[in-house]
Scaffold this motif. Structure first.
Motif, mmCIF file in Angstrom:
data_model
loop_
_atom_site.group_PDB
_atom_site.id
_atom_site.type_symbol
_atom_site.label_atom_id
_atom_site.label_comp_id
_atom_site.label_asym_id
_atom_site.label_seq_id
_atom_site.Cartn_x
_atom_site.Cartn_y
_atom_site.Cartn_z
ATOM 1 N N ASN A 156 -10.147 5.100 -9.993
ATOM 2 C CA ASN A 156 -10.253 4.053 -11.016
ATOM 3 C C ASN A 156 -10.158 4.684 -12.393
ATOM 4 O O ASN A 156 -10.910 5.605 -12.700
ATOM 5 N N GLN A 211 -1.246 -2.149 -6.022
ATOM 6 C CA GLN A 211 -1.160 -2.377 -4.571
ATOM 7 C C GLN A 211 -1.779 -3.734 -4.276
ATOM 8 O O GLN A 211 -2.866 -4.044 -4.745
ATOM 9 N N ARG A 217 -10.935 -1.483 5.331
ATOM 10 C CA ARG A 217 -11.625 -2.136 4.218
ATOM 11 C C ARG A 217 -10.623 -2.297 3.073
ATOM 12 O O ARG A 217 -9.636 -1.571 2.999
ATOM 13 N N THR A 218 -10.945 -3.251 2.188
ATOM 14 C CA THR A 218 -10.031 -3.487 1.067
ATOM 15 C C THR A 218 -10.250 -2.445 -0.029
ATOM 16 O O THR A 218 -11.389 -2.087 -0.322
ATOM 17 N N ASP A 238 -20.560 -4.783 -2.288
ATOM 18 C CA ASP A 238 -21.382 -3.806 -1.567
ATOM 19 C C ASP A 238 -21.611 -2.490 -2.308
ATOM 20 O O ASP A 238 -22.370 -1.650 -1.865
ATOM 21 N N TYR A 293 -9.401 -2.236 -3.926
ATOM 22 C CA TYR A 293 -8.870 -3.005 -5.053
ATOM 23 C C TYR A 293 -8.040 -2.107 -5.954
ATOM 24 O O TYR A 293 -8.526 -1.100 -6.460
ATOM 25 N N ARG A 353 -11.054 3.038 4.442
ATOM 26 C CA ARG A 353 -11.241 3.354 5.858
ATOM 27 C C ARG A 353 -11.584 2.077 6.610
ATOM 28 O O ARG A 353 -12.078 1.108 6.034
ATOM 29 N N LYS A 356 -19.287 4.952 -7.513
ATOM 30 C CA LYS A 356 -18.036 5.455 -6.924
ATOM 31 C C LYS A 356 -16.869 5.275 -7.888
ATOM 32 O O LYS A 356 -16.636 4.179 -8.389
ATOM 33 N N ARG A 389 -5.894 -0.250 0.934
ATOM 34 C CA ARG A 389 -6.918 -0.207 1.991
ATOM 35 C C ARG A 389 -7.751 1.069 1.942
ATOM 36 O O ARG A 389 -7.311 2.114 1.485
ATOM 37 N N SER A 415 0.863 -1.187 0.000
ATOM 38 C CA SER A 415 0.000 0.000 0.000
ATOM 39 C C SER A 415 0.896 1.232 0.000
ATOM 40 O O SER A 415 1.881 1.282 0.758
ATOM 41 N N THR A 416 0.557 2.218 -0.798
ATOM 42 C CA THR A 416 1.358 3.452 -0.806
ATOM 43 C C THR A 416 1.240 4.161 0.547
ATOM 44 O O THR A 416 2.130 4.920 0.928
HETATM 45 C C1 BT5 Z 1 -11.945 4.783 0.497
HETATM 46 O O1 BT5 Z 1 -12.278 3.989 1.562
HETATM 47 O O2 BT5 Z 1 -12.713 5.093 -0.375
HETATM 48 C C2 BT5 Z 1 -10.496 5.241 0.489
HETATM 49 C C3 BT5 Z 1 -9.704 4.567 -0.586
HETATM 50 C C4 BT5 Z 1 -8.281 5.044 -0.605
HETATM 51 C C5 BT5 Z 1 -7.438 4.229 -1.544
HETATM 52 C C6 BT5 Z 1 -6.059 4.806 -1.695
HETATM 53 S S1 BT5 Z 1 -5.186 4.101 -3.017
HETATM 54 C C7 BT5 Z 1 -3.731 4.835 -2.505
HETATM 55 C C8 BT5 Z 1 -3.710 4.705 -0.994
HETATM 56 N N1 BT5 Z 1 -3.143 3.441 -0.581
HETATM 57 C C9 BT5 Z 1 -4.048 2.677 0.042
HETATM 58 O O3 BT5 Z 1 -3.827 1.539 0.503
HETATM 59 N N2 BT5 Z 1 -5.221 3.335 0.129
HETATM 60 C C10 BT5 Z 1 -5.154 4.655 -0.476
HETATM 61 P P1 BT5 Z 1 -13.764 3.565 1.961
HETATM 62 O O4 BT5 Z 1 -14.647 4.776 1.926
HETATM 63 O O5 BT5 Z 1 -13.605 2.828 3.214
HETATM 64 O O6 BT5 Z 1 -14.226 2.626 0.794
HETATM 65 C C11 BT5 Z 1 -13.836 1.293 0.742
HETATM 66 C C12 BT5 Z 1 -14.932 0.512 0.015
HETATM 67 O O7 BT5 Z 1 -14.952 0.889 -1.364
HETATM 68 C C13 BT5 Z 1 -14.697 -0.989 0.008
HETATM 69 O O8 BT5 Z 1 -15.278 -1.575 1.134
HETATM 70 C C14 BT5 Z 1 -15.379 -1.434 -1.276
HETATM 71 O O9 BT5 Z 1 -16.765 -1.558 -1.079
HETATM 72 C C15 BT5 Z 1 -15.194 -0.245 -2.186
HETATM 73 N N3 BT5 Z 1 -14.045 -0.405 -3.091
HETATM 74 C C16 BT5 Z 1 -12.937 -1.160 -2.985
HETATM 75 N N4 BT5 Z 1 -12.111 -0.982 -4.011
HETATM 76 C C17 BT5 Z 1 -12.706 -0.080 -4.815
HETATM 77 C C18 BT5 Z 1 -12.345 0.518 -6.022
HETATM 78 N N5 BT5 Z 1 -11.199 0.258 -6.654
HETATM 79 N N6 BT5 Z 1 -13.210 1.420 -6.537
HETATM 80 C C19 BT5 Z 1 -14.372 1.735 -5.934
HETATM 81 N N7 BT5 Z 1 -14.765 1.192 -4.785
HETATM 82 C C20 BT5 Z 1 -13.936 0.291 -4.224
#
Ligand code: BT5
Length: 330
Positions: A213, A117, A126-127, A226, A129, A123, A188, A121, A93-94
């Protein structure tokens, strides 16, 4: 060496349709013409296609698609954001790298970018992708001189900046879903994760992760149950080069950040509300095991959500699960 190449790119980019002579380049950069030629060969290794015509000079035919620290920095017109770029082909993860650098004292404005990555992650762990080559996965190290309570404002600031960047390059309208999601056509497309290292009244550093994305197809999101994410490619029907996109996003974030330091949060709050998802609409709030319906009124000075309940009272929510489509599903 690298700063010479950066200057070379700046000079050539200034006159995109014209040849710039070896003579002019060597005078401007104060190096020999054979040194210029060697730099051009190095630039080609980074993916630039450069045309060289005797007695006319050089011009860029094609900017590189591939991401590297160099290609992200060259042509980037920021003053401090991205003044140091760390690029990884693949990483957990960055955020992890940025926290490590933050602890070691990395300068304000350092940017970590990865092509892939494997443990991206969101919040609450959560994963996120983050498939190889398909998105922008980056973390910014910021050292703002503001109170720790104000840190959430920076999430909203970057959300506005990302929307502005995306609207600069596409004809689509983007919305921000409080606190950290960017939406287009009800799906999203990006998320922001702001993490802070602070002592009582002082921010040590902030790591702000941005996931956008870009080139995924619909089936790439099958494993996400979800919600139904989207990408720039799905929305526009074409693939996008991530390098200029990263540059525009960094430029917009820096611009808004400087405005924030000068003018405070108010202009950002106004811009945010103009782009807020379901502002003025009924929403369902779940907080402290209670569900209630209210109207999404706006955000306050700290970036908290203001929801008016059915008796007309305003509630300020710092964290809550929101069902944005009250009575229905998201
Ligand atoms: C976010 O969390 O939306 C914050 C995402 C931040 C990602 C960046 S990438 C660079 C840096 N390095 C990391 O490891 N993270 C940051 P949250 O609001 O908790 O949304 C997470 C939810 O979005 C997951 O539970 C999935 O339902 C959904 N999700 C997962 N991957 C996704 C994707 N690629 N595009 C859209 N939704 C996704």
């Amino acid at each position: 060496m690298e700063s010479t190449r950066r200057k070379l790119i700046d000079l050539l980019s200034r006159y995109p349709d014209e040849f710039v002579s070896g003579q002019v380049l060597s005078e401007q950069l104060n190096i020999t013409r054979s040194a210029i030629w060697k730099h051009m060969k190095e630039l080609e290794k980074d993916g630039y296609v450069i045309q060289s015509v005797p007695r006319k000079g050089y011009r860029i035919l094609k900017n590189p698609d591939k991401l590297s620290a160099n290609t992200i920095q060259w042509g980037l017109s920021t003053n401090w954001l991205g003044s140091r770029v760390i690029f990884e082909k693949t990483t957990d993860s960055t955020q992890v790298i940025a926290h490590h650098l933050g602890r070691e004292g990395a300068q304000h404005g350092t940017v970590v970018v990865a092509d892939e990555q494997v443990k991206g992650r969101g919040r609450l762990n959560r994963t996120w992708y983050s498939k190889k080559g398909d998105g922008i996965w980056m973390s910014l190290i910021l050292r703002p001189e503001v109170e720790p309570q104000q840190a959430p404002q920076l999430t909203l600031l970057s959300a506005v900046a990302i929307v502005e960047a995306l609207e600069e390059i596409t004809d689509l309208a983007f919305y921000i879903k409080w606190p950290n999601d960017i939406y287009v056509h009800d799906h999203k497309i990006a998320g922001i994760l702001t993490e802070m290292q602070a002592e009582q009244d002082q921010i040590n550093y902030i790591v702000q992760g941005i996931g956008l994305n870009v080139n995924q197809n619909r089936e790439d999101f099958n494993m996400i149950s979800d919600n139904e994410p989207t990408s720039l490619k799905i929305e526009t029907g074409m693939a996008w080069n991530r390098r200029p996109l990263i540059q525009v996003i960094l430029q917009q974030i820096e611009r808004l950040y400087e405005r924030y330091l000068k003018e405070g949060f108010l202009p950002i709050k106004t811009m945010w509300e103009e782009r807020a998802y379901r502002l003025g609409q009924p929403i369902m709030v779940s907080s402290k095991n209670q569900n209630w319906q209210g109207i999404f009124k706006g955000i306050d000075q700290d970036g908290a959500l203001i929801v008016t309940d059915q008796k007309g009272r305003d509630h300020v929510l710092y964290s809550a699960e929101i069902n944005w489509r009250s009575g229905g599903h998201e």
